[in-house]
Design a protein around this motif. Structure first.
Motif, mmCIF file in Angstrom:
data_model
loop_
_atom_site.group_PDB
_atom_site.id
_atom_site.type_symbol
_atom_site.label_atom_id
_atom_site.label_comp_id
_atom_site.label_asym_id
_atom_site.label_seq_id
_atom_site.Cartn_x
_atom_site.Cartn_y
_atom_site.Cartn_z
ATOM 1 N N TRP A 237 0.799 -1.225 0.000
ATOM 2 C CA TRP A 237 0.000 0.000 0.000
ATOM 3 C C TRP A 237 0.830 1.272 0.000
ATOM 4 N N ARG A 238 1.967 1.275 0.737
ATOM 5 C CA ARG A 238 2.746 2.501 0.891
ATOM 6 C C ARG A 238 3.949 2.563 -0.050
ATOM 7 N N SER A 239 4.110 1.585 -0.898
ATOM 8 C CA SER A 239 5.207 1.593 -1.869
ATOM 9 C C SER A 239 4.921 2.611 -2.969
ATOM 10 N N SER A 240 5.785 3.610 -3.103
ATOM 11 C CA SER A 240 5.540 4.643 -4.118
ATOM 12 C C SER A 240 5.700 4.090 -5.530
ATOM 13 N N CYS A 241 6.574 3.104 -5.701
ATOM 14 C CA CYS A 241 6.747 2.510 -7.035
ATOM 15 C C CYS A 241 5.502 1.717 -7.431
ATOM 16 N N SER A 242 4.917 1.008 -6.473
ATOM 17 C CA SER A 242 3.659 0.305 -6.739
ATOM 18 C C SER A 242 2.532 1.299 -6.985
ATOM 19 N N TYR A 243 2.549 2.387 -6.248
ATOM 20 C CA TYR A 243 1.551 3.455 -6.380
ATOM 21 C C TYR A 243 1.513 3.960 -7.824
ATOM 22 N N ARG A 244 2.686 4.143 -8.427
ATOM 23 C CA ARG A 244 2.757 4.601 -9.824
ATOM 24 C C ARG A 244 1.999 3.652 -10.750
ATOM 25 N N VAL A 245 2.265 2.366 -10.582
ATOM 26 C CA VAL A 245 1.637 1.374 -11.458
ATOM 27 C C VAL A 245 0.132 1.336 -11.227
ATOM 28 N N GLY B 11 10.317 -8.276 5.991
ATOM 29 C CA GLY B 11 9.981 -7.982 4.596
ATOM 30 C C GLY B 11 9.717 -9.229 3.779
ATOM 31 N N GLU B 12 8.469 -9.387 3.337
ATOM 32 C CA GLU B 12 8.116 -10.568 2.541
ATOM 33 C C GLU B 12 8.803 -10.573 1.180
ATOM 34 N N GLN B 13 9.259 -9.401 0.736
ATOM 35 C CA GLN B 13 9.952 -9.322 -0.554
ATOM 36 C C GLN B 13 11.302 -10.030 -0.534
ATOM 37 N N GLY C 23 13.988 -8.878 -5.595
ATOM 38 C CA GLY C 23 13.400 -8.656 -4.281
ATOM 39 C C GLY C 23 12.734 -7.308 -4.131
ATOM 40 N N PHE C 24 12.215 -6.761 -5.229
ATOM 41 C CA PHE C 24 11.544 -5.465 -5.201
ATOM 42 C C PHE C 24 10.111 -5.600 -5.706
ATOM 43 N N LEU D 282 -2.071 -8.299 -5.279
ATOM 44 C CA LEU D 282 -1.323 -9.338 -4.568
ATOM 45 C C LEU D 282 -0.407 -8.653 -3.557
ATOM 46 N N THR D 283 -0.731 -8.787 -2.288
ATOM 47 C CA THR D 283 -0.017 -8.047 -1.249
ATOM 48 C C THR D 283 1.353 -8.644 -0.954
ATOM 49 N N VAL D 284 2.352 -7.769 -0.886
ATOM 50 C CA VAL D 284 3.680 -8.120 -0.391
ATOM 51 C C VAL D 284 3.989 -7.128 0.728
ATOM 52 N N ASN D 285 4.019 -7.611 1.960
ATOM 53 C CA ASN D 285 4.252 -6.728 3.100
ATOM 54 C C ASN D 285 5.754 -6.466 3.235
ATOM 55 N N LEU D 286 6.153 -5.222 3.022
ATOM 56 C CA LEU D 286 7.579 -4.874 3.036
ATOM 57 C C LEU D 286 8.159 -4.774 4.442
#
Length: 216
Positions: A11-19, A42-44, A56-57, A33-37
């Motif tokens: 939710w708070r990943s700015s790179c994911s936010y862009r997409v 960090g699940e990544q 791993g990003f 698909l949630t990946v909790n950082l």
């Protein structure tokens, strides 16, 4: 378009936010698909996700096409794919100069700001005895001064004249980060104005961190 898309996101990943913004602008359905950082270090970093993206990003976009599964990573590459996948509405200006300006602004954020204050870098700053919050605040504040000057020459209603472009897709998540680190946005009137306008757009609202299923 028979392809099925799945977006590995936080939710708070700015790179994911862009997409998420690009997907919303183009009205492309996808599975979240949630990946909790943060959870458990960090699940990544876990083996299951490293099979998805060895870097791993996030984000990572899974494309199921013709009974085959493809995984795309890096937000710029994913958004470029989405532009080809559904060309309209386009997020690239048609005029060559405007297009170049939009890409330049995008890269100023993508290469010159966000990577220097991402989760990995902030963790390294802390290991060296520095303050994560102070580092991110000073970095964004400094870089936004340059970005404000650039936008003074390219902007109209949005980053590049009067049409939403990829530059706007990258700007809003970076402003979200700036606010997280208590950057005074009043000193950047152009950035602030454009961001506030975009945040009222339905696609940007849908992509906002607070609207995601894993928001905390």
């Amino acid at each position: 378009m028979a392809q099925k898309l799945g977006l590995y996101s936080y939710w708070r990943s700015s790179c994911s936010y862009r997409v998420r913004i690009a997907l919303a602008l183009k009205e492309i359905p996808y599975e979240y698909l949630t990946v909790n950082l943060i959870k458990d270090g960090g699940e990544q970093k876990k083996p299951d996700f490293l099979k998805v993206n060895p870097l791993g990003f996030i984000p990572a976009l899974v494309v199921n096409k013709d009974n085959q599964k493809y995984t795309l990573f890096e937000s710029m590459a994913i958004i470029d794919y989405l532009e080809s996948y559904k060309p309209e509405p386009s997020i690239y200006p048609k005029d060559p100069i405007d297009r170049a300006n939009a890409i330049a602004i995008t890269e100023a954020i993508n290469s010159g700001i966000q990577p220097l204050q991402n989760l990995f870098v902030l963790a390294e700053i802390e290991k060296l005895g520095g303050s994560k919050a102070e580092w991110a605040h000073r970095l964004i504040d400094n870089k936004f001064k340059s970005l404000e000057s650039i936008l003074a020459t390219t902007s109209g209603k949005y980053c590049v004249k009067d049409t939403i472009s990829i530059a706007d897709v990258f700007l809003v998540p970076q402003v979200y980060n700036a606010r997280r680190f208590n950057v005074d946005m009043n000193q950047f009137p152009i950035i602030n104005r454009i961001s506030q306008l975009l945040e009222e757009h339905e696609a940007f609202k849908a992509a906002h961190p607070s609207a995601q299923p894993d928001a905390q």
